[in-house]
Design a protein around this motif. Structure first.
Motif, PDB file in Angstrom:
ATOM      1  N   VAL A   1       9.538  19.777  19.757  1.00  0.00           N
ATOM      2  CA  VAL A   1       9.123  19.456  21.110  1.00  0.00           C
ATOM      3  C   VAL A   1       9.142  17.945  21.258  1.00  0.00           C
ATOM      4  CG1 VAL A   1       7.670  21.488  21.361  1.00  0.00           C
ATOM      5  CG2 VAL A   1       6.669  19.391  20.509  1.00  0.00           C
TER       6      VAL A   1
ATOM      7  N   GLU B   1      -2.077  28.334  26.065  1.00  0.00           N
ATOM      8  CA  GLU B   1      -2.746  27.273  25.312  1.00  0.00           C
ATOM      9  C   GLU B   1      -3.499  26.344  26.257  1.00  0.00           C
ATOM     10  OE1 GLU B   1       0.213  25.340  22.993  1.00  0.00           O
ATOM     11  OE2 GLU B   1       0.535  27.035  21.653  1.00  0.00           O
ATOM     12  N   ALA B   2      -2.833  25.997  27.369  1.00  0.00           N
ATOM     13  CA  ALA B   2      -3.475  25.103  28.337  1.00  0.00           C
ATOM     14  C   ALA B   2      -4.647  25.793  29.031  1.00  0.00           C
ATOM     15  CB  ALA B   2      -2.447  24.631  29.368  1.00  0.00           C
TER      16      ALA B   2
ATOM     17  N   ASN C   1       2.016  31.129  24.409  1.00  0.00           N
ATOM     18  CA  ASN C   1       2.927  30.156  25.006  1.00  0.00           C
ATOM     19  C   ASN C   1       2.109  28.940  25.449  1.00  0.00           C
ATOM     20  OD1 ASN C   1       1.781  30.793  27.568  1.00  0.00           O
ATOM     21  ND2 ASN C   1       3.330  32.380  27.924  1.00  0.00           N
ATOM     22  N   SER C   2       2.775  27.919  25.941  1.00  0.00           N
ATOM     23  CA  SER C   2       2.075  26.697  26.316  1.00  0.00           C
ATOM     24  C   SER C   2       1.156  26.920  27.515  1.00  0.00           C
ATOM     25  CB  SER C   2       3.081  25.587  26.632  1.00  0.00           C
ATOM     26  OG  SER C   2       3.925  25.940  27.720  1.00  0.00           O
ATOM     27  N   SER C   3       1.449  27.923  28.321  1.00  0.00           N
ATOM     28  CA  SER C   3       0.604  28.218  29.477  1.00  0.00           C
ATOM     29  C   SER C   3      -0.760  28.728  29.040  1.00  0.00           C
ATOM     30  CB  SER C   3       1.288  29.255  30.377  1.00  0.00           C
ATOM     31  OG  SER C   3       2.587  28.858  30.731  1.00  0.00           O
TER      32      SER C   3
ATOM     33  N   ASN D   1       6.122  28.961  32.045  1.00  0.00           N
ATOM     34  CA  ASN D   1       7.136  29.505  31.141  1.00  0.00           C
ATOM     35  C   ASN D   1       7.805  30.673  31.860  1.00  0.00           C
ATOM     36  OD1 ASN D   1       6.829  28.225  28.219  1.00  0.00           O
ATOM     37  ND2 ASN D   1       4.786  28.393  29.100  1.00  0.00           N
TER      38      ASN D   1
ATOM     39  N   ASP E   1       0.570  20.003  15.281  1.00  0.00           N
ATOM     40  CA  ASP E   1       1.629  19.052  15.592  1.00  0.00           C
ATOM     41  C   ASP E   1       1.931  18.195  14.367  1.00  0.00           C
ATOM     42  OD1 ASP E   1       0.498  18.357  18.997  1.00  0.00           O
ATOM     43  OD2 ASP E   1       1.288  20.154  18.055  1.00  0.00           O
TER      44      ASP E   1
ATOM     45  N   LYS F   1       5.868  21.545  16.736  1.00  0.00           N
ATOM     46  CA  LYS F   1       4.675  22.237  17.208  1.00  0.00           C
ATOM     47  C   LYS F   1       4.925  23.730  17.117  1.00  0.00           C
ATOM     48  CE  LYS F   1       1.608  22.774  21.227  1.00  0.00           C
ATOM     49  NZ  LYS F   1       0.377  22.374  20.532  1.00  0.00           N
ATOM     50  N   ASP F   2       4.075  24.444  16.362  1.00  0.00           N
ATOM     51  CA  ASP F   2       4.229  25.886  16.196  1.00  0.00           C
ATOM     52  C   ASP F   2       5.637  26.237  15.763  1.00  0.00           C
ATOM     53  OD1 ASP F   2       2.112  26.518  19.053  1.00  0.00           O
ATOM     54  OD2 ASP F   2       1.595  26.212  16.948  1.00  0.00           O
TER      55      ASP F   2
ATOM     56  N   LYS G   1       7.107  14.910  22.991  1.00  0.00           N
ATOM     57  CA  LYS G   1       5.852  14.555  23.610  1.00  0.00           C
ATOM     58  C   LYS G   1       5.970  13.158  24.199  1.00  0.00           C
ATOM     59  CE  LYS G   1       0.862  14.653  22.876  1.00  0.00           C
ATOM     60  NZ  LYS G   1      -0.231  14.908  21.915  1.00  0.00           N
TER      61      LYS G   1
ATOM     62  N   PRO H   1       1.128  24.586  32.635  1.00  0.00           N
ATOM     63  CA  PRO H   1       2.572  24.627  32.375  1.00  0.00           C
ATOM     64  C   PRO H   1       3.125  26.015  32.691  1.00  0.00           C
ATOM     65  CG  PRO H   1       1.391  23.664  30.518  1.00  0.00           C
ATOM     66  CD  PRO H   1       0.352  24.235  31.432  1.00  0.00           C
TER      67      PRO H   1
END
Length: 375
Positions: A371, A231-232, A227-229, A265, A348, A366-367, A373, A263
């Motif tokens: 999304v 990834e960050a 998830n984006s969390s 989720n 992306d 993205k994936d 941006k 981020p």
């Protein structure tokens, strides 16, 4: 690139139909799933119908669990036998002899990253036949990502969820179980379409993305969800290890501030020992017992029992210092093989199917998801 353009074109052509949107997003969300096995038991054929619908939406192998005693009517046709089977399990849930016998299942669980359980409900509990399979294979399922669909006439499924958590203490739950009952069974296709994207099933890349946690000089690994969390978090760890102090809270976790905000989720999660949870975007929780709250799943410790986790984190005791790394050596954090830093390898893409350049704003893919941006 041609394949990407075809996918993007299909997505844009369906944007005016909400039902088509859901189906396209479900297909894209599950296209990158790792190898998946669906395990089910069905007596009234409701679960069989659910599995048929499910396999029309994802690619998965299927195994059907069957009782060894074919002549017995386990469900509504014989309340006495069904009650007897469940009572035997409740009396001694740790004894294999308490569970009804099932036909041999030859599928090799080592071949699968994800498992979806489809089971009926018996008098507010998981069907005894499915309980047998999970009890017999609890060790082999450890470390896998598991989702669950429960079929019932009208009763709620909390008892089935509790049975699953008891039988599979060392799996990563993909998300909340899906409840399909007599009222909504005819709408199961759309229910499944909406449910699948909420599940954090493992992909092939997830299997190689590990987080290393060091406490008291002892290193343990965890498998991260996608998830984006995470990834960050990985992007930050690419710059160097994160070390923080974790304190005991609620007799179920060690938690501490990471010094960074990531981020969120958030979802309603029933945690199990070994879960790694991001709380309020900036605190990492290492769970050694159960809890239920709305927060972000990060991953799960690999191959650790609850007793192991409690000892490692000093459960109920003083604060511990935790170091996070994405390499197996804490002093070599710059040696990263799992994380791509080359911008040319970005996931992306613009809606025209071209690789998004640095600084690109607006709607992107993205994936396999749309999304926006802004910066």
């Amino acid at each position: 690139m041609r394949q990407i353009l075809m996918i993007l074109t299909a997505m844009l052509l369906t944007c005016c139909s909400s039902e088509s949107d859901v189906k396209a997003e479900t297909t894209q969300a599950t296209a990158n799933m790792g190898k998946t096995l669906i395990v089910y038991y069905s007596y009234t054929n409701k679960c069989h119908e659910i599995v048929t619908t499910l396999t029309s939406q994802i690619e998965a192998d299927v195994v059907r669990i069957e009782p060894a005693e074919k002549g017995l009517k386990y469900e509504a046709n014989n309340y006495a036998i069904g009650t007897q089977l469940l009572n035997a399990i409740k009396a001694n849930p740790n004894d294999a002899a308490s569970y009804p016998t099932i036909d041999p299942v030859t599928v090799n669980l080592d071949d699968y990253q994800n498992v979806i359980i489809v089971t009926p409900l018996w008098w507010s509990q998981m069907a005894a036949i499915m309980q047998t399979y999970l009890f017999n294979n609890s060790a082999k399922l450890a470390g896998k990502t598991v989702g669950m669909i429960v079929s019932s006439h009208s009763s709620g499924i909390s008892g089935v969820v509790a049975d699953a958590q008891r039988l599979l203490p060392n799996v990563t739950w993909a998300g909340n179980a899906l409840w399909i009952n007599n009222t909504n069974h005819s709408n199961r296709s759309s229910l499944i379409q909406n449910w699948l994207p909420t599940q954090t099933f493992q992909t092939s890349s997830d299997m190689t993305q590990k987080l290393y946690l060091i406490i008291g000089g002892v290193t343990k690994t965890a498998t991260l969800v996608s998830n984006s969390s995470t990834e960050a978090l990985v992007a930050q760890l690419q710059q160097g290890n994160i070390t923080y102090e974790a304190h005991d809270y609620g007799n179920f976790e060690k938690v501490g501030p990471l010094g960074y905000t990531f981020p969120e989720n958030n979802e309603q999660i029933n945690t199990v020992p070994g879960d790694l949870i991001l709380y309020q975007g900036s605190n990492l929780c290492i769970y050694y017992d159960t809890n239920s709250w709305n927060f972000t799943r990060i991953g799960k410790l690999d191959n650790m029992t609850q007793a192991d986790i409690k000892t490692w984190v000093n459960a109920g005791g003083d604060n511990v210092t935790v170091t996070l790394s994405i390499t197996d050596k804490a002093d070599e954090a710059s040696s990263i093989s799992q994380v791509r830093t080359d911008e040319s390898q970005s996931n992306d893409y613009t809606l025209q199917g071209t690789l998004a350049q640095a600084g690109h704003k607006g709607i992107m893919i993205k994936d396999s998801k749309k999304v926006i941006k802004e910066r």
